[in-house]
Design a protein around this motif. Structure first.
Motif, PDB file in Angstrom:
ATOM      1  N   ARG A  17       0.822  -1.200   0.000  1.00  7.15           N
ATOM      2  CA  ARG A  17       0.000   0.000   0.000  1.00  7.15           C
ATOM      3  C   ARG A  17       0.860   1.256   0.000  1.00  7.15           C
ATOM      4  NH1 ARG A  17      -2.267  -3.462  -1.778  1.00  7.15           N
ATOM      5  NH2 ARG A  17      -4.426  -4.090  -1.476  1.00  7.15           N
ATOM      6  N   VAL A  18       1.729   1.285  -1.009  1.00 10.41           N
ATOM      7  CA  VAL A  18       2.549   2.460  -1.256  1.00 10.41           C
ATOM      8  C   VAL A  18       1.688   3.502  -1.964  1.00 10.41           C
ATOM      9  CG1 VAL A  18       4.597   3.338  -2.421  1.00 10.41           C
ATOM     10  CG2 VAL A  18       4.614   1.041  -1.419  1.00 10.41           C
ATOM     11  N   ARG A  19       1.648   4.692  -1.422  1.00  8.51           N
ATOM     12  CA  ARG A  19       0.789   5.733  -1.992  1.00  8.51           C
ATOM     13  C   ARG A  19       1.644   6.797  -2.680  1.00  8.51           C
ATOM     14  NH1 ARG A  19      -0.698   4.133   2.967  1.00  8.51           N
ATOM     15  NH2 ARG A  19      -2.772   3.224   3.205  1.00  8.51           N
ATOM     16  N   PRO A  20       1.159   7.332  -3.793  1.00  9.99           N
ATOM     17  CA  PRO A  20       1.933   8.347  -4.537  1.00  9.99           C
ATOM     18  C   PRO A  20       1.869   9.706  -3.849  1.00  9.99           C
ATOM     19  CG  PRO A  20      -0.185   7.975  -5.596  1.00  9.99           C
ATOM     20  CD  PRO A  20      -0.107   6.971  -4.467  1.00  9.99           C
ATOM     21  N   VAL A  28       3.394   3.124   5.416  1.00  5.32           N
ATOM     22  CA  VAL A  28       2.770   2.120   4.552  1.00  5.32           C
ATOM     23  C   VAL A  28       2.020   1.137   5.438  1.00  5.32           C
ATOM     24  CG1 VAL A  28       4.498   2.360   2.734  1.00  5.32           C
ATOM     25  CG2 VAL A  28       4.849   0.672   4.552  1.00  5.32           C
ATOM     26  N   MET A  94       7.364  -3.125  -4.410  1.00  2.00           N
ATOM     27  CA  MET A  94       6.479  -2.047  -3.992  1.00  2.00           C
ATOM     28  C   MET A  94       5.092  -2.298  -4.586  1.00  2.00           C
ATOM     29  SD  MET A  94       8.935  -0.361  -2.488  1.00  2.00           S
ATOM     30  CE  MET A  94       8.401   1.309  -2.153  1.00  2.00           C
ATOM     31  N   ASP A  96       1.243  -0.975  -4.918  1.00  6.10           N
ATOM     32  CA  ASP A  96       0.435   0.228  -4.707  1.00  6.10           C
ATOM     33  C   ASP A  96      -0.992  -0.143  -4.312  1.00  6.10           C
ATOM     34  OD1 ASP A  96      -1.043  -0.351  -7.028  1.00  6.10           O
ATOM     35  OD2 ASP A  96       0.129   1.003  -8.286  1.00  6.10           O
ATOM     36  N   GLU A  97      -1.842   0.853  -4.177  1.00  2.00           N
ATOM     37  CA  GLU A  97      -3.193   0.617  -3.671  1.00  2.00           C
ATOM     38  C   GLU A  97      -4.068  -0.177  -4.627  1.00  2.00           C
ATOM     39  OE1 GLU A  97      -3.966   4.859  -2.507  1.00  2.00           O
ATOM     40  OE2 GLU A  97      -4.518   3.888  -0.619  1.00  2.00           O
ATOM     41  N   SER A 249      -2.371  -7.865  -4.446  1.00  2.00           N
ATOM     42  CA  SER A 249      -1.020  -7.778  -4.988  1.00  2.00           C
ATOM     43  C   SER A 249      -0.913  -8.730  -6.173  1.00  2.00           C
ATOM     44  CB  SER A 249       0.016  -8.163  -3.930  1.00  2.00           C
ATOM     45  OG  SER A 249       1.293  -8.319  -4.519  1.00  2.00           O
TER      46      SER A 249
END
Length: 300
Positions: A17-20, A28, A94, A96-97, A249
């Motif tokens: 859940r890496v957010r930009p 995270v 990594m 992401d969401e 994922s």
């Protein structure tokens, strides 16, 4: 049924859940340490399906290598994994969401699979080859060439380095009883434009599968991501749609799909049933964070 997998055994450090967002540091939802690599993911999956599984890989003389060995032993995978002076390969993944994953890999010892040979291949019913360095691929071809008449079925699921050098891959490609690639990889091997796998139509995937056949009796599996997969047995195609799920994922989905398909295919299941089983396996793995279901190597 005896399966041998060949390829990478690495440690996946998964950041989920890496957010930009801007900034040098961000919170995270999850950081976990897992076993990964195509050969490990396939071996664990086939063992869970009931196969008698061994693995040829390479790790370092370090903590991470010991953790991988212990995990494989716990899951009843016989490991032919020599120690190497280089460290165990690592990958920072990594996620992401949306569930999309991007990996940053340090190959380390995993690039030296086969330096000491591939003992025991003739005892397998299926040899399942995942991504290899070009030197490991050359060592494997040498081992295969030295065998009088291999009795196993050879499955090849090439990695990025092999796909970047299709001429070097050609020898192993011709030997394969089953070639497994995604649609983008298939287009690259056919020297065509390379779209996203999800953007390739079923008809285009069927055409690519036919073009990939290098000898009579060879089979081809082309995955289409969220659209499904196509299997070509040299005479006719078989398509199966993907099961719609919410992805947590995407890491390991291809390994889960291909290894489950191969397990069913090797046991004599029909293409449609093998595709259905593989579809369910991939749908399950995209709903968890790691690339396999073996759990954490060690909590960070």
């Amino acid at each position: 049924m005896r399966f041998t997998t060949i390829g990478a055994a690495i440690v996946d450090i998964v950041v989920a859940r890496v957010r930009p967002v801007l900034g040098a540091k961000q919170d995270v939802d999850h950081i976990g340490l897992y076993a990964g690599g195509g050969a490990v993911n396939a071996a664990l999956n086939m063992a869970a399906l009931g196969g008698e599984v061994s693995i040829h890989a390479c790790v370092g003389r370090d903590l991470e290598g010991g953790l991988i060995r212990d995990l494989l032993q716990r899951h009843h995978v016989r490991a032919d994994i020599p120690d190497h002076t280089l460290p165990t390969g690592k990958s920072v993944v990594m996620v992401d969401e949306s569930g999309a994953a991007r990996a940053y890999a340090q190959r380390g010892a995993s690039a030296w699979v086969g330096e000491q040979g591939f003992q025991g291949l003739d005892q397998a019913d299926v040899v399942y080859v995942t991504g290899l360095s070009l030197k490991s691929q050359a060592w494997l071809e040498q081992a295969l060439s030295s065998m009088e008449t291999p009795t196993f079925r050879l499955v090849v699921t090439p990695g990025a380095r092999q796909l970047s050098h299709p001429q070097a891959l050609e020898g192993l490609w011709k030997r394969a009883d089953l070639l497994c690639v995604n649609a983008s990889e298939a287009a690259r091997l056919c020297d065509e434009s390379v779209p996203d796998a999800d953007a390739v139509s079923v008809e285009a995937a069927e055409s690519l599968a036919r073009k990939l056949v290098r000898r009579p009796g060879q089979h081809v599996l082309v995955t289409l991501g969220a659209a499904g997969a196509v299997f070509f047995d040299g005479a006719q195609e078989c398509f199966h749609a993907a099961r719609p799920v919410t992805a947590v994922s995407t890491i390991g989905a291809g390994d889960a799909f291909a290894s489950t398909f191969v397990h069913a295919w090797a046991l004599g299941d029909s293409a449609q049933n093998a595709l259905a089983r593989a579809t369910d396996s991939a749908a399950g793995i995209v709903q968890v964070i790691p690339a396999n279901r073996a759990g954490l190597l060690r909590k960070l």
